[in-house]
Design a protein around this motif. Structure first.
Motif, PDB file in Angstrom:
ATOM      1  N   TYR A  22       7.915  20.675 -11.283  1.00  0.00           N
ATOM      2  CA  TYR A  22       6.932  21.071 -10.270  1.00  0.00           C
ATOM      3  C   TYR A  22       7.240  20.414  -8.930  1.00  0.00           C
ATOM      4  O   TYR A  22       7.130  21.060  -7.886  1.00  0.00           O
ATOM      5  CB  TYR A  22       5.517  20.707 -10.728  1.00  0.00           C
ATOM      6  N   ASP A  23       7.634  19.150  -8.958  1.00  0.00           N
ATOM      7  CA  ASP A  23       8.000  18.455  -7.720  1.00  0.00           C
ATOM      8  C   ASP A  23       9.155  19.159  -7.025  1.00  0.00           C
ATOM      9  O   ASP A  23       9.117  19.386  -5.811  1.00  0.00           O
ATOM     10  CB  ASP A  23       8.386  17.000  -8.020  1.00  0.00           C
ATOM     11  N   ASP A  24      10.178  19.518  -7.798  1.00  0.00           N
ATOM     12  CA  ASP A  24      11.347  20.195  -7.232  1.00  0.00           C
ATOM     13  C   ASP A  24      10.982  21.561  -6.651  1.00  0.00           C
ATOM     14  O   ASP A  24      11.424  21.929  -5.558  1.00  0.00           O
ATOM     15  CB  ASP A  24      12.432  20.363  -8.285  1.00  0.00           C
ATOM     16  N   LEU A  25      10.159  22.314  -7.380  1.00  0.00           N
ATOM     17  CA  LEU A  25       9.775  23.647  -6.902  1.00  0.00           C
ATOM     18  C   LEU A  25       8.912  23.581  -5.647  1.00  0.00           C
ATOM     19  O   LEU A  25       9.078  24.387  -4.729  1.00  0.00           O
ATOM     20  CB  LEU A  25       9.031  24.412  -8.002  1.00  0.00           C
ATOM     21  N   ILE A  26       7.997  22.636  -5.594  1.00  0.00           N
ATOM     22  CA  ILE A  26       7.150  22.484  -4.406  1.00  0.00           C
ATOM     23  C   ILE A  26       8.012  22.177  -3.193  1.00  0.00           C
ATOM     24  O   ILE A  26       7.823  22.744  -2.108  1.00  0.00           O
ATOM     25  CB  ILE A  26       6.071  21.408  -4.637  1.00  0.00           C
ATOM     26  N   LEU A  27       8.986  21.297  -3.357  1.00  0.00           N
ATOM     27  CA  LEU A  27       9.886  20.977  -2.244  1.00  0.00           C
ATOM     28  C   LEU A  27      10.744  22.170  -1.838  1.00  0.00           C
ATOM     29  O   LEU A  27      10.927  22.443  -0.655  1.00  0.00           O
ATOM     30  CB  LEU A  27      10.783  19.793  -2.606  1.00  0.00           C
ATOM     31  N   LYS A  28      11.278  22.896  -2.818  1.00  0.00           N
ATOM     32  CA  LYS A  28      12.119  24.064  -2.514  1.00  0.00           C
ATOM     33  C   LYS A  28      11.335  25.133  -1.762  1.00  0.00           C
ATOM     34  O   LYS A  28      11.812  25.688  -0.777  1.00  0.00           O
ATOM     35  CB  LYS A  28      12.688  24.676  -3.792  1.00  0.00           C
ATOM     36  N   ILE A  29      10.154  25.427  -2.236  1.00  0.00           N
ATOM     37  CA  ILE A  29       9.364  26.489  -1.607  1.00  0.00           C
ATOM     38  C   ILE A  29       8.836  26.034  -0.251  1.00  0.00           C
ATOM     39  O   ILE A  29       8.822  26.794   0.710  1.00  0.00           O
ATOM     40  CB  ILE A  29       8.225  26.942  -2.539  1.00  0.00           C
ATOM     41  N   GLY A  30       8.410  24.789  -0.163  1.00  0.00           N
ATOM     42  CA  GLY A  30       7.888  24.271   1.098  1.00  0.00           C
ATOM     43  C   GLY A  30       8.942  24.153   2.182  1.00  0.00           C
ATOM     44  O   GLY A  30       8.647  24.314   3.363  1.00  0.00           O
ATOM     45  N   ASN A  31      10.184  23.884   1.800  1.00  0.00           N
ATOM     46  CA  ASN A  31      11.272  23.716   2.765  1.00  0.00           C
ATOM     47  C   ASN A  31      12.206  24.922   2.835  1.00  0.00           C
ATOM     48  O   ASN A  31      13.299  24.822   3.387  1.00  0.00           O
ATOM     49  CB  ASN A  31      12.090  22.466   2.424  1.00  0.00           C
ATOM     50  N   ALA A  32      11.793  26.047   2.257  1.00  0.00           N
ATOM     51  CA  ALA A  32      12.643  27.234   2.257  1.00  0.00           C
ATOM     52  C   ALA A  32      12.864  27.715   3.687  1.00  0.00           C
ATOM     53  O   ALA A  32      11.948  27.697   4.512  1.00  0.00           O
ATOM     54  CB  ALA A  32      11.987  28.343   1.436  1.00  0.00           C
ATOM     55  N   PRO A  33      14.091  28.156   3.984  1.00  0.00           N
ATOM     56  CA  PRO A  33      14.372  28.623   5.341  1.00  0.00           C
ATOM     57  C   PRO A  33      13.647  29.928   5.642  1.00  0.00           C
ATOM     58  O   PRO A  33      13.422  30.752   4.759  1.00  0.00           O
ATOM     59  CB  PRO A  33      15.886  28.829   5.344  1.00  0.00           C
ATOM     60  N   TYR A  34      13.278  30.069   6.884  1.00  0.00           N
ATOM     61  CA  TYR A  34      12.631  31.292   7.356  1.00  0.00           C
ATOM     62  C   TYR A  34      13.723  32.277   7.727  1.00  0.00           C
ATOM     63  O   TYR A  34      14.675  31.931   8.432  1.00  0.00           O
ATOM     64  CB  TYR A  34      11.767  30.983   8.574  1.00  0.00           C
ATOM     65  N   ARG A  35      13.618  33.482   7.223  1.00  0.00           N
ATOM     66  CA  ARG A  35      14.597  34.501   7.555  1.00  0.00           C
ATOM     67  C   ARG A  35      13.858  35.817   7.778  1.00  0.00           C
ATOM     68  O   ARG A  35      13.037  36.225   6.956  1.00  0.00           O
ATOM     69  CB  ARG A  35      15.598  34.674   6.429  1.00  0.00           C
ATOM     70  N   LYS A  36      14.147  36.458   8.874  1.00  0.00           N
ATOM     71  CA  LYS A  36      13.525  37.732   9.183  1.00  0.00           C
ATOM     72  C   LYS A  36      14.205  38.822   8.353  1.00  0.00           C
ATOM     73  O   LYS A  36      15.430  38.953   8.374  1.00  0.00           O
ATOM     74  CB  LYS A  36      13.678  38.026  10.671  1.00  0.00           C
ATOM     75  N   VAL A  37      13.412  39.561   7.592  1.00  0.00           N
ATOM     76  CA  VAL A  37      13.950  40.621   6.744  1.00  0.00           C
ATOM     77  C   VAL A  37      13.167  41.899   6.963  1.00  0.00           C
ATOM     78  O   VAL A  37      12.013  41.883   7.389  1.00  0.00           O
ATOM     79  CB  VAL A  37      13.898  40.249   5.247  1.00  0.00           C
TER      80      VAL A  37
END
Length: 65
Positions: free
Chosen positions: A39-54
């Protein structure tokens, strides 16, 4: 063999809801005395995910099959 990677497009509200759900699950595991590493790893991954315009193309689900 390389494990598959998944990409999910989330808006700000959806990202916040996912993080909140993960945090609630993490807190429940802490209360049970179980490890929370995933859960710690997933929270960090999702919280720090790069913003990309799609560009998202909506499809009618009834005709997609």
């Amino acid at each position: 063999m390389k494990e598959p990677m998944y990409h999910i497009a989330l808006d700000d509200n959806e990202q916040s809801a996912v993080i909140q759900s993960l945090n609630d699950s993490r807190n429940a595991r802490i209360a049970e005395g179980k490890p929370t590493d995933i859960y710690d790893d997933l929270i960090l991954k999702i919280g720090n995910a790069p913003y990309r315009k799609v560009k998202v193309i909506e499809r009618d689900r009834d005709n997609a099959r």
